[in-house]
Design a protein around this motif. Structure first.
Motif, PDB file in Angstrom:
ATOM      1  N   HIS A 182       0.844  -1.203   0.000  1.00  0.00           N
ATOM      2  CA  HIS A 182       0.000   0.000   0.000  1.00  0.00           C
ATOM      3  C   HIS A 182       0.866   1.235   0.000  1.00  0.00           C
ATOM      4  O   HIS A 182       1.714   1.382   0.884  1.00  0.00           O
TER       5      HIS A 182
ATOM      6  N   LYS B 207      12.345   0.291  -5.183  1.00  0.00           N
ATOM      7  CA  LYS B 207      13.293   0.482  -4.075  1.00  0.00           C
ATOM      8  C   LYS B 207      12.577   0.867  -2.784  1.00  0.00           C
ATOM      9  O   LYS B 207      13.035   0.533  -1.685  1.00  0.00           O
TER      10      LYS B 207
ATOM     11  N   MET C  56      11.369  -2.306  -1.248  1.00  0.00           N
ATOM     12  CA  MET C  56      12.500  -3.040  -0.656  1.00  0.00           C
ATOM     13  C   MET C  56      13.104  -2.306   0.522  1.00  0.00           C
ATOM     14  O   MET C  56      14.019  -2.804   1.160  1.00  0.00           O
TER      15      MET C  56
ATOM     16  N   MET D 294      15.070   0.072   0.118  1.00  0.00           N
ATOM     17  CA  MET D 294      16.403   0.527  -0.263  1.00  0.00           C
ATOM     18  C   MET D 294      16.417   2.045  -0.255  1.00  0.00           C
ATOM     19  O   MET D 294      17.467   2.669  -0.140  1.00  0.00           O
TER      20      MET D 294
ATOM     21  N   ASN E 258       3.275  -5.919   3.479  1.00  0.00           N
ATOM     22  CA  ASN E 258       3.073  -7.099   4.311  1.00  0.00           C
ATOM     23  C   ASN E 258       2.707  -6.707   5.742  1.00  0.00           C
ATOM     24  O   ASN E 258       3.122  -7.341   6.703  1.00  0.00           O
TER      25      ASN E 258
ATOM     26  N   GLU F 232       3.676  -4.133   7.405  1.00  0.00           N
ATOM     27  CA  GLU F 232       4.683  -3.344   8.103  1.00  0.00           C
ATOM     28  C   GLU F 232       4.779  -1.959   7.481  1.00  0.00           C
ATOM     29  O   GLU F 232       4.893  -1.841   6.260  1.00  0.00           O
TER      30      GLU F 232
ATOM     31  N   LYS G  10      16.043   0.290  11.173  1.00  0.00           N
ATOM     32  CA  LYS G  10      16.999  -0.332  10.258  1.00  0.00           C
ATOM     33  C   LYS G  10      17.188  -1.822  10.526  1.00  0.00           C
ATOM     34  O   LYS G  10      17.402  -2.601   9.615  1.00  0.00           O
TER      35      LYS G  10
ATOM     36  N   PRO H 237      16.306  -6.414   7.182  1.00  0.00           N
ATOM     37  CA  PRO H 237      16.592  -7.756   6.657  1.00  0.00           C
ATOM     38  C   PRO H 237      15.369  -8.666   6.681  1.00  0.00           C
ATOM     39  O   PRO H 237      15.114  -9.399   5.719  1.00  0.00           O
ATOM     40  N   ALA H 238      14.586  -8.611   7.774  1.00  0.00           N
ATOM     41  CA  ALA H 238      13.408  -9.474   7.865  1.00  0.00           C
ATOM     42  C   ALA H 238      12.406  -9.137   6.771  1.00  0.00           C
ATOM     43  O   ALA H 238      11.781 -10.027   6.184  1.00  0.00           O
TER      44      ALA H 238
ATOM     45  N   ARG I  39      13.126  -7.887   3.816  1.00  0.00           N
ATOM     46  CA  ARG I  39      13.646  -8.335   2.520  1.00  0.00           C
ATOM     47  C   ARG I  39      13.591  -9.843   2.370  1.00  0.00           C
ATOM     48  O   ARG I  39      13.555 -10.363   1.260  1.00  0.00           O
ATOM     49  N   ARG I  40      13.614 -10.540   3.498  1.00  0.00           N
ATOM     50  CA  ARG I  40      13.533 -11.996   3.408  1.00  0.00           C
ATOM     51  C   ARG I  40      12.155 -12.442   2.933  1.00  0.00           C
ATOM     52  O   ARG I  40      11.972 -13.578   2.521  1.00  0.00           O
ATOM     53  N   ASN I  41      11.178 -11.534   3.029  1.00  0.00           N
ATOM     54  CA  ASN I  41       9.839 -11.861   2.546  1.00  0.00           C
ATOM     55  C   ASN I  41       9.617 -11.428   1.108  1.00  0.00           C
ATOM     56  O   ASN I  41       8.521 -11.554   0.600  1.00  0.00           O
TER      57      ASN I  41
ATOM     58  N   PHE J  82      16.661  -8.865 -10.583  1.00  0.00           N
ATOM     59  CA  PHE J  82      17.255  -7.625 -11.066  1.00  0.00           C
ATOM     60  C   PHE J  82      17.549  -7.714 -12.547  1.00  0.00           C
ATOM     61  O   PHE J  82      17.818  -8.798 -13.071  1.00  0.00           O
TER      62      PHE J  82
ATOM     63  N   GLN K  91      22.592  -9.549 -10.713  1.00  0.00           N
ATOM     64  CA  GLN K  91      23.211  -9.516  -9.383  1.00  0.00           C
ATOM     65  C   GLN K  91      23.586 -10.923  -8.901  1.00  0.00           C
ATOM     66  O   GLN K  91      23.256 -11.316  -7.790  1.00  0.00           O
TER      67      GLN K  91
END
Lengths: 222, 354
Positions: A3, A46, A49, A51, A62, A64, A71, A75-76, A78-80, A85, A89
């Motif tokens: 969203h 980005k 993500m 980024m 999701n 969040e 910060k 990682p959590a 991005r794991r979802n 790319f 990469q």
């Protein structure tokens, strides 16, 4: 699932990549994101993500709120998200298998399970026989498929792809789009940035069109 | 690592059993289904997490060791630099310990000369000597009579014959007291000295203290100097490891970016570099230990020759004991780890996917 509420992104050099963007992508939906280069496609991805951080507005992925996310939780998030790319990469110091296994390794998965999952993902993209090769020995299309296998190996709820067919011929491109369609059939939310308009039209999915940082087509909740 | 496994629990399993496409525009928090399943489930999860955490540690330890060994020349250079930086203060420390043994073994390090009053007779002096010798804090007492003193004085002063013109012997008789070896501290020796000085037969006591004091202070100074050197070289070790790790981080920049993109936590990214630091530290420590032992072996013969020349053939060079060896290697490993930490915390933040 994703969203955007009145999201703006202004880079430090003053360039305004996104302006007051509203967007909702539901769980299990597959969308295309188009627009000229510089229209803000990459910025939008980005932001999902994390980024980049939105200058204004809220980005919720999701469940969040990324604008308020610390910060340490990135990682959590991005794991979802499985990401593909344009420039693949991939890591050229290890085999195709190890490249695809990376997300599982990060997650701390059981080695036995890693083998099964990686082979299942490689099988899906038709590269099962090349698992021991170094990705540098593969063609562009094959490298792209390794990248896709890495993105889906963990069965993430969201898949993002930035120009996944950028340098591929039409036949390969439609094969790869078809792969994404298969993942989408399993309730995975898929968002693909692409400017291959013919191909997108043939897919018959929702198309989000960006122009100068604003959505001119396909925004909101369908 | 804290969110490990969640994606699978979230119903993206092939079956999609718990999937329900809810078109709610404002999805707040996901209902925490795993928690509702009870403690047994979360216990298993915790155990799995611990196991995978340990597994990753083991993997990274092996992987980083392999990376260190794979570039033998540059690794050896790093190890050698660390080893020299560590061996130097350790060697000096050993030298000091040996010097301490040598100086404390020397008898009469602080001998006290008691100049007796002129009216004290020879028999009184002898009685005093015997009396003093029974004391536990005194090793031995030697008596030098007036005549002996005169003879020595004639011999060594250079006045020679001139002294024959003196009517009577102006020199006092002397008792030379050697404190017991148990009096190692400077103030104990001084206490003995003041006590002797106050004895009625004694005109003046002279503590041959100057060089003892000097030696004592030299030793203390040297110890401090070695400590300061050790601290400086410890910092050098930190910087060397830090710089090496910085280069390693730089050479693996692409990998770090990709790992960050696919959700590797900072701890995950840090781990291989911390292990690299540990391997550098451990290798440097072992090499330093080896250098010191080789040097001791090399010094053994001349030291023995020197000791026998000083009639101290029982003297044996003190080497690095088991405790000291362990301390050296542990310190070195710790410094390697710490140096890696510094580099990693300084540079990993700079590498962000763009």
């Amino acid at each position: 699932m994703i969203h955007f509420t009145n999201v703006s992104k202004r880079y430090e050099n003053g360039y305004e990549a996104l302006k007051h963007l509203d967007l909702t992508i539901n769980k299990g939906e597959m969308c295309f994101l188009t627009g000229h280069s510089g229209a803000g496609k990459s910025t939008l991805l980005k932001l999902i993500m994390r980024m980049e951080k939105a200058t204004n507005g809220q980005v919720v992925v999701n469940g969040e709120n990324l604008t308020k996310m610390s910060k340490s939780k990135i990682p959590a998030l991005r794991r979802n998200i499985g990401v593909v790319f344009q420039n693949h990469q991939l890591l050229f110091d290890r085999s195709v298998f190890d490249n695809v296994a990376l997300p599982l390794l990060i997650e701390g998965a059981d080695p036995k399970m890693i083998g099964n999952r990686v082979r299942a993902a490689l099988d899906k993209v038709g590269l099962l026989k090349k698992e021991k090769l170094n990705p540098i020995m593969l063609s562009g299309g094959e490298q792209q498929r390794v990248g896709i296998a890495r993105a889906v190996v963990k069965k993430p709820p969201i898949i993002l792809a930035d120009e996944p067919t950028g340098n591929l011929d039409p036949k390969l491109s439609s094969e790869i789009m078809h792969l994404f369609e298969q993942f989408n059939e399993r309730e995975v939310t898929v968002l693909i940035a692409s400017h291959d308009l013919d191909l997108i039209a043939r897919m018959g999915k929702r198309v989000l069109t960006l122009r100068e940082g604003s959505l001119i087509n396909g925004g909101g909740n369908r | 690592m804290s969110e490990v496994g969640k994606p699978h629990n979230r119903g993206v399993t092939p079956r999609g059993a718990s999937v329900s496409a809810r078109p709610q525009p404002q999805v707040k928090k996901k209902p925490e289904q795993p928690v509702a399943k009870g403690a047994s489930q979360s216990e298993i999860n915790t155990r799995n997490k611990t196991r995978s955490w340990l597994r990753h540690h083991r993997m990274m330890a092996i992987d980083s060791l392999w990376r260190v060994i794979r570039t033998p020349f540059s690794s050896l250079m790093t190890w050698a630099v660390l080893a020299i930086a560590l061996a130097l203060p350790t060697g000096l420390y050993l030298f000091l310990s040996n010097a301490q043994v040598v100086t404390s073994n020397r008898d009469g390090s602080a001998q006290v000369s008691l100049f007796l009053k002129m009216e004290v007779s020879e028999s009184q002096a002898q009685a005093l000597r015997l009396n003093l010798e029974t004391r536990t804090d005194i090793a031995s007492v030697a008596y030098i009579s007036k005549d002996q003193a005169m003879k020595e004085f004639k011999q060594f002063s250079g006045f020679g014959e001139a002294l024959d013109y003196l009517d009577d012997n102006p020199l006092p008789s002397v008792l030379v007291v050697r404190p017991a070896n148990t009096l190692t501290l400077l103030n104990q020796q001084e206490a003995l000295f003041t006590e002797l000085d106050k004895m009625p037969e004694v005109e003046e006591a002279q503590l041959d203290m100057d060089w003892v004091k000097r030696l004592y202070h030299i030793m203390e100074l040297s110890q401090r100097a070695v400590s300061a050197l050790a601290i400086l070289l410890g910092i050098a070790v930190l910087l060397v490891v830090g710089n090496t790790i910085r280069l390693a981080i730089e050479s693996r920049r692409d990998e770090i970016v990709i790992v960050k993109l696919v959700g590797g936590s900072d701890a995950f990214i840090r781990r291989p570099f911390l292990y690299t630091g540990i391997w550098y530290g451990l290798g440097g420590g072992l090499l330093a230990w080896w250098i010191i032992n080789i040097s001791l072996l090399w010094l053994e013969d001349p030291v023995n020759a020197l000791a026998s020349a000083y009639d101290a053939s029982s003297f044996e060079l003190i080497g690095l004991g088991a405790g000291d060896s362990l301390l050296l290697i542990l310190t070195s490993t710790l410094l390697g780890w710490l140096g890696a930490w510094l580099a990693v915390s300084r540079h990993l933040g700079d590498i962000e996917p763009r």
